[in-house]
Motif scaffolding. Structure first.
Motif, short mmCIF file in Angstrom:
data_model
loop_
_atom_site.label_atom_id
_atom_site.label_comp_id
_atom_site.label_asym_id
_atom_site.label_seq_id
_atom_site.Cartn_x
_atom_site.Cartn_y
_atom_site.Cartn_z
N ASN A 190 0.84 -1.20 0.00
CA ASN A 190 0.00 0.00 0.00
C ASN A 190 0.87 1.25 0.00
N ASN B 277 -4.60 -1.90 -9.09
CA ASN B 277 -4.60 -0.88 -8.05
C ASN B 277 -5.94 -0.94 -7.32
N LYS B 278 -5.90 -1.37 -6.06
CA LYS B 278 -7.11 -1.51 -5.25
C LYS B 278 -7.25 -0.36 -4.25
N MET B 279 -6.46 0.68 -4.44
CA MET B 279 -6.53 1.83 -3.53
C MET B 279 -7.64 2.77 -3.98
N ASP B 280 -8.28 3.40 -3.04
CA ASP B 280 -9.29 4.41 -3.33
C ASP B 280 -8.54 5.70 -3.65
N GLY C 12 -6.49 -0.64 1.24
CA GLY C 12 -6.32 -0.98 -0.16
C GLY C 12 -4.85 -1.19 -0.46
N SER C 13 -4.58 -1.70 -1.61
CA SER C 13 -3.19 -1.98 -1.98
C SER C 13 -3.04 -1.99 -3.49
#
Length: 69
Positions: free
Chosen positions: A10, A33-36, A45-46
């Protein structure tokens, strides 16, 4: 293409380092990309890096000094 997750973080600078290492070694990678984007780093998220199954044995030792997936 069979993709295998080899790295997740992250922390953006860690991902940039991993991507540079893979790029310099000529290893193609895929990023998820799982970050908001509105709240980067605050809500979790990461970012995950994947390589083709045939490149896993080559890629993992290159990333050994970075945090493992």
């Amino acid at each position: 293409m069979d993709r295998v997750k080899i790295y997740t973080s992250n922390i953006q600078i860690e991902i940039m380092d991993a991507k540079n290492i893979l790029h310099e070694a000529g290893i193609n990678f895929f990023e998820i990309n799982k970050m908001d984007s509105s709240y980067a780093g605050m809500l979790g998220g990461s970012i995950e890096l994947y390589v083709d199954k045939k490149d896993v044995e080559k890629a993992l030792p290159l990333l050994a000094d970075l945090k493992q997936a």
